[in-house]
Design an enzyme around this catalytic site. Structure first.
Site, PDB file in Angstrom:
ATOM      1  N   LEU A   1       1.932  -7.711   4.064  1.00 54.49           N
ATOM      2  CA  LEU A   1       1.385  -6.289   3.857  1.00 54.49           C
ATOM      3  C   LEU A   1       2.885  -5.318   3.873  1.00 54.49           C
ATOM      4  CD1 LEU A   1      -1.864  -6.094   5.879  1.00 54.49           C
ATOM      5  CD2 LEU A   1      -1.509  -7.136   3.725  1.00 54.49           C
ATOM      6  N   GLU A   2       2.588  -4.363   2.993  1.00 51.69           N
ATOM      7  CA  GLU A   2       3.870  -3.397   2.990  1.00 51.69           C
ATOM      8  C   GLU A   2       3.204  -2.240   2.962  1.00 51.69           C
ATOM      9  OE1 GLU A   2       7.801  -2.252   0.404  1.00 51.69           O
ATOM     10  OE2 GLU A   2       6.352  -3.965  -0.169  1.00 51.69           O
ATOM     11  N   TRP A   3       3.637  -1.044   3.578  1.00 52.88           N
ATOM     12  CA  TRP A   3       3.059   0.135   3.571  1.00 52.88           C
ATOM     13  C   TRP A   3       4.521   0.975   2.843  1.00 52.88           C
ATOM     14  CZ3 TRP A   3       0.829  -2.869   6.888  1.00 52.88           C
ATOM     15  CH2 TRP A   3      -0.560  -2.619   7.027  1.00 52.88           C
TER      16      TRP A   3
ATOM     17  N   SER B   1       9.609   1.571   3.673  1.00 56.91           N
ATOM     18  CA  SER B   1       8.652   0.621   3.606  1.00 56.91           C
ATOM     19  C   SER B   1       8.725   0.105   5.235  1.00 56.91           C
ATOM     20  CB  SER B   1       8.727  -0.707   2.653  1.00 56.91           C
ATOM     21  OG  SER B   1       8.516  -0.081   1.637  1.00 56.91           O
TER      22      SER B   1
ATOM     23  N   PHE C   1       0.899  -1.020   0.034  1.00 62.35           N
ATOM     24  CA  PHE C   1       0.115  -0.080   0.089  1.00 62.35           C
ATOM     25  C   PHE C   1       0.922   1.255   0.056  1.00 62.35           C
ATOM     26  CE2 PHE C   1      -2.282  -2.962   2.822  1.00 62.35           C
ATOM     27  CZ  PHE C   1      -3.299  -3.424   1.788  1.00 62.35           C
TER      28      PHE C   1
END
Length: 136
Positions: free
Chosen positions: A129-131, A118, A78
């Site tokens: 999940l990666e931001w 990240s 994301f």
């Protein structure tokens, strides 16, 4: 004409209720939740900007899907519109453990040339999940 983006992806879940609660805590809108709960539709989706993640809940097998799709098969990144610190705070307030980061990673912007950091976590199905936070 060319391909310009991603409309949606699909992912199976082992526990739809747990997944809905997790993504709601992070502020993601859930599409068709009421219709899914009433049995009107077989799936719900998680809205991400102008894209979405279709969720195939237990007992529902989509006719068109990856042949080995099982809960925990997704790895998604994301884009977070804010600072690393704000993203860390948002995740902590939602009770999400950061398993790695912040770390420098090449993203999609500028074909991987725009600096970014990240943070990584996992959802209840163990999806990665990666931001990604693009740097000014």
């Amino acid at each position: 004409m060319s391909t310009v983006g991603i409309d949606h992806i699909a992912v199976p879940t082992a526990n739809a209720e747990r997944l809905i609660a997790f993504y709601k805590r992070l502020g993601f809108p859930i599409n068709n939740e009421d219709k899914w709960r009433s049995g009107e539709v077989p799936t719900f989706s998680i809205q991400v900007g102008e894209s979405k993640i279709n969720v195939h809940s237990e007992g529902h097998t989509a006719s068109l899907r990856g042949p080995t799709a099982v809960p925990g098969c997704m790895d998604i990144c994301f884009v977070y519109d804010g600072t690393v610190e704000a993203c860390q705070k948002m995740l902590a307030e939602a009770g999400v453990e950061v398993i790695r980061g912040p770390v420098a990673r090449p993203g999609g912007r500028g074909r991987g040339t725009v600096p970014s950091l990240s943070l990584y976590a996992r959802d209840p199905d163990n999806n990665l999940l990666e931001w990604m936070i693009y740097q000014p």
